[in-house]
Design an enzyme around this catalytic site. Structure first.
Site, PDB file in Angstrom:
ATOM      1  N   ASP A 169       0.815  -1.222   0.000  1.00  0.00           N
ATOM      2  CA  ASP A 169       0.000   0.000   0.000  1.00  0.00           C
ATOM      3  C   ASP A 169       0.848   1.271   0.000  1.00  0.00           C
ATOM      4  OD1 ASP A 169       0.958  -0.467   2.488  1.00  0.00           O
ATOM      5  OD2 ASP A 169      -0.886   0.080   3.552  1.00  0.00           O
ATOM      6  N   HIS A 198      24.326   9.129 -17.768  1.00  0.00           N
ATOM      7  CA  HIS A 198      23.187   9.174 -16.834  1.00  0.00           C
ATOM      8  C   HIS A 198      23.501   8.438 -15.532  1.00  0.00           C
ATOM      9  CE1 HIS A 198      20.299  10.039 -20.401  1.00  0.00           C
ATOM     10  NE2 HIS A 198      20.902  11.112 -19.964  1.00  0.00           N
ATOM     11  N   ASP A 237      25.095  17.114 -12.009  1.00  0.00           N
ATOM     12  CA  ASP A 237      23.988  17.555 -12.876  1.00  0.00           C
ATOM     13  C   ASP A 237      22.731  17.464 -12.018  1.00  0.00           C
ATOM     14  OD1 ASP A 237      21.992  17.909 -14.752  1.00  0.00           O
ATOM     15  OD2 ASP A 237      22.902  16.585 -16.252  1.00  0.00           O
ATOM     16  N   ASP A 262      17.893  22.862 -14.767  1.00  0.00           N
ATOM     17  CA  ASP A 262      18.769  21.758 -15.191  1.00  0.00           C
ATOM     18  C   ASP A 262      20.184  22.314 -15.333  1.00  0.00           C
ATOM     19  OD1 ASP A 262      19.872  19.494 -16.258  1.00  0.00           O
ATOM     20  OD2 ASP A 262      18.809  19.602 -18.179  1.00  0.00           O
ATOM     21  N   HIS A 275      26.479  13.656 -27.275  1.00  0.00           N
ATOM     22  CA  HIS A 275      25.096  14.132 -27.173  1.00  0.00           C
ATOM     23  C   HIS A 275      24.954  15.482 -27.857  1.00  0.00           C
ATOM     24  CE1 HIS A 275      26.388  16.862 -23.948  1.00  0.00           C
ATOM     25  NE2 HIS A 275      26.968  15.851 -23.347  1.00  0.00           N
ATOM     26  N   HIS A 309      18.517  20.890 -24.915  1.00  0.00           N
ATOM     27  CA  HIS A 309      17.115  20.512 -25.131  1.00  0.00           C
ATOM     28  C   HIS A 309      16.221  21.624 -24.607  1.00  0.00           C
ATOM     29  CE1 HIS A 309      17.253  19.579 -20.821  1.00  0.00           C
ATOM     30  NE2 HIS A 309      18.430  19.020 -21.071  1.00  0.00           N
ATOM     31  N   HIS A 311      13.355  17.469 -20.014  1.00  0.00           N
ATOM     32  CA  HIS A 311      13.487  17.407 -21.481  1.00  0.00           C
ATOM     33  C   HIS A 311      12.117  17.807 -22.001  1.00  0.00           C
ATOM     34  CE1 HIS A 311      16.992  14.354 -21.048  1.00  0.00           C
ATOM     35  NE2 HIS A 311      17.314  15.568 -20.706  1.00  0.00           N
ATOM     36  N   GLU A 336      24.653  22.697 -23.020  1.00  0.00           N
ATOM     37  CA  GLU A 336      25.406  21.790 -22.161  1.00  0.00           C
ATOM     38  C   GLU A 336      26.424  20.937 -22.923  1.00  0.00           C
ATOM     39  OE1 GLU A 336      23.050  18.421 -20.713  1.00  0.00           O
ATOM     40  OE2 GLU A 336      21.266  19.381 -21.513  1.00  0.00           O
ATOM     41  N   TYR A 390      33.901  13.590 -22.761  1.00  0.00           N
ATOM     42  CA  TYR A 390      33.958  12.397 -21.910  1.00  0.00           C
ATOM     43  C   TYR A 390      35.003  11.466 -22.512  1.00  0.00           C
ATOM     44  CZ  TYR A 390      29.442  14.608 -21.293  1.00  0.00           C
ATOM     45  OH  TYR A 390      28.443  15.546 -21.131  1.00  0.00           O
ATOM     46  N   ARG A 449      31.096  18.317 -18.128  1.00  0.00           N
ATOM     47  CA  ARG A 449      29.951  18.956 -18.794  1.00  0.00           C
ATOM     48  C   ARG A 449      29.672  20.250 -18.059  1.00  0.00           C
ATOM     49  NH1 ARG A 449      26.849  15.021 -18.865  1.00  0.00           N
ATOM     50  NH2 ARG A 449      25.432  15.283 -17.107  1.00  0.00           N
ATOM     51  N   GLU A 472      26.561  23.059 -17.967  1.00  0.00           N
ATOM     52  CA  GLU A 472      25.190  23.222 -18.460  1.00  0.00           C
ATOM     53  C   GLU A 472      24.509  24.416 -17.803  1.00  0.00           C
ATOM     54  OE1 GLU A 472      22.521  19.950 -17.417  1.00  0.00           O
ATOM     55  OE2 GLU A 472      21.166  20.548 -19.026  1.00  0.00           O
TER      56      GLU A 472
HETATM   57  N1  GLY Z   1      19.824  16.437 -16.579  1.00  0.00           N
HETATM   58  C1  GLY Z   1      19.529  15.840 -17.794  1.00  0.00           C
HETATM   59  C2  GLY Z   1      20.091  16.586 -18.892  1.00  0.00           C
HETATM   60  O1  GLY Z   1      20.980  17.387 -18.691  1.00  0.00           O
HETATM   61  O2  GLY Z   1      19.672  16.507 -20.001  1.00  0.00           O
HETATM   62 MN    MN Z   2      21.359  18.250 -16.858  1.00  0.00          MN
HETATM   63 MN    MN Z   3      20.039  19.003 -19.710  1.00  0.00          MN
END
Ligand code: GLY
Ligand code: MN
Ligand code: MN
Length: 436
Positions: A36, A240, A257, A268, A347, A351, A358, A381, A385, A403, A405
């Site tokens: 529960d 991630h 992050d 973010d 990447h 975004h 996102h 960002e 790496y 990174r 960001e």
């Molecule tokens: N924190 C997820 C990203 O930077 O996209």
């Molecule tokens: Mn991020």
């Molecule tokens: Mn991000």
């Protein structure tokens, strides 16, 4: 967020849905963790965007031009026992009184009431394919209506994705939305600053995570916008990484992050800094390169510029820099064409950011990268790496993940970095960390 803001959104949605049609959207559901015990509830962003209604087991219906009321909420009826065990909930009366629905009905009566609302409507707008139960219900209701056709009722003939309308609206942030995003950004900057000040060798990644969450909550923001990444040394090369369980080592970098959520709006932010407060030479050079790439990307941001320009700028700076450092070998233009940078920068530049980290909104329109407009918010960002086992590069670069960001608002004239309060220059970071 004031009710008036939700109302404006509903009116715009209904204008686009048009008379003779209907839109239906369901809330998020509670998810069982075990027996529960449930996971913390987070409302569906689209549903919240239109209603401000923060309960599970609800459904909103919009019927432009309906005389008895255009905006209907189906929700749980008020229940004394539920109120005692779980706390306040709106009930049918609250849905009309506090959330300005024109009409409200028990969710348990939906199968009896909704088919009547669909009757003689041409199109049903709903978030297609996102909620299996709603998808199924809509088809069931339509099938029921078809069987009634001999009585002179018409079933809707077209199902249309609601997301397209809604996500275009969500992509451009209003002043009220930006106030919440600024708060999420400001608190997140404070949390990252606290992490930098607290960090030292020998601590565990989760202890830094605890500092971040402490700062979020201390400032009234109870939820993270996404699971925090606190990645020391080589862990930063796992994009991630959320285990956050290793011990921080002197000489390593720490990539964090993390962002808070403020009334359903996300920040973010990523920063990378030395665990011991002082960058080593190889770390310093790679860090400066990522920072230069980030500045170059941010400089691209202004209305009318293609979404992809910032990414292209980051690729250019990073590839040129990696050649200068000897990490990549060859002609810059050829390396870019062959996407050789992707082994270290895999990447995109960022975004959309909003209610979801996102966030929604198309990146391409008619197969072309979309042009930026005032009111859009995006992250910038870039990262590098270099895996520990990357035999093609000198050992000194290996196992480093960086990174940087920030959250950037497109303004009429250019851009505003919402997360500017957080240091990212090498000198600033070292000064802040060594001040302890
Ligand atoms: N924190 C997820 C990203 O930077 O996209
Ligand atoms: Mn991020
Ligand atoms: Mn991000």
């Amino acid at each position: 967020m004031k009710q008036n803001e939700f109302k404006k959104r509903r009116l715009e949605l209904m204008r686009q849905v048009g008379k003779g049609n209907i839109a239906v959207i369901a809330s998020a559901s509670n998810q069982t963790r075990n027996r529960d015990v449930e996971y913390p509830f987070r409302q569906d962003s689209d549903f919240y965007y239109l209603t401000g209604f923060n309960e599970a087991n609800s459904l909103a219906v919009f019927i432009p031009g309906r005389e008895q009321g255009e905006y209907i909420i189906f929700c749980q009826e008020f229940d004394e026992k539920k109120a005692l065990w779980e706390g306040a909930h709106a009930g049918l009366e609250g849905a009309t009184k506090h959330y300005e629905a024109d009409d409200s009905f028990p969710i348990s009566d939906i199968d009896d009431i909704l088919p009547g609302m669909l009757e003689n409507k041409a199109k049903v707008f709903y978030p297609m394919g996102r909620n299996g139960e709603l998808d199924h219900q809509i088809l069931e209701w339509i099938s029921y209506l078809r069987k009634q056709s001999r009585n002179g009722t018409n079933a809707p003939g077209e199902l249309v994705s609601l997301e397209h309308i809604l996500h275009e609206m969500r992509l451009i942030k209003s002043a009220a939305e930006l106030r919440l995003m600024r708060k999420a950004a400001d608190v997140s900057c404070k949390a990252h600053t606290r992490a930098m000040q607290y960090c030292k060798p020998g601590l565990y990644e989760y202890q830094i995570e605890a500092e971040i969450v402490h700062e979020f909550m201390d400032n009234g923001l109870k939820y993270v916008a996404y699971p925090s990444i606190v990645a020391g040394g080589k862990n930063a090369c796992v994009l991630h990484y959320i285990d956050n369980k290793d011990k921080l080592k002197k000489g390593d970098l720490l990539l964090i992050d993390a962002g808070a959520e403020c009334d359903h709006y996300a920040a973010d932010i990523t920063r990378t800094f030395p665990v011991s407060g002082c960058f080593r030479p190889a770390q310093r050079r790679l860090y400066q390169l990522v920072l230069d790439a980030q500045y170059a990307a941010i400089e691209q941001i202004k209305p009318g510029v293609s979404w992809n320009k910032a990414h292209e700028a980051s690729v250019e700076v990073l590839t040129t820099g990696l050649v200068e450092l000897g990490v990549l070998k060859g002609r810059v233009s050829k390396l870019i064409k062959d996407e050789k940078y992707k082994q270290f920068y895999m990447h995109k530049i960022g975004h959309w950011l909003g209610m979801d980290v996102h966030d929604v909104g198309d990146y391409k329109v008619d197969n072309e990268w979309r042009l930026l407009e005032p009111g859009m918010v995006l992250t910038i960002e870039p990262g590098l790496y270099i895996p520990l086992d990357c035999k093609t590069v000198d050992a000194k670069w290996r196992g480093i993940g960086i990174r940087i960001e920030d959250d950037v608002l497109v303004t009429k004239k250019g851009y505003e970095v919402l997360t500017d309060a957080l240091p990212k220059e090498i000198d600033e970071i070292e000064k802040l960390m060594q001040a302890n």
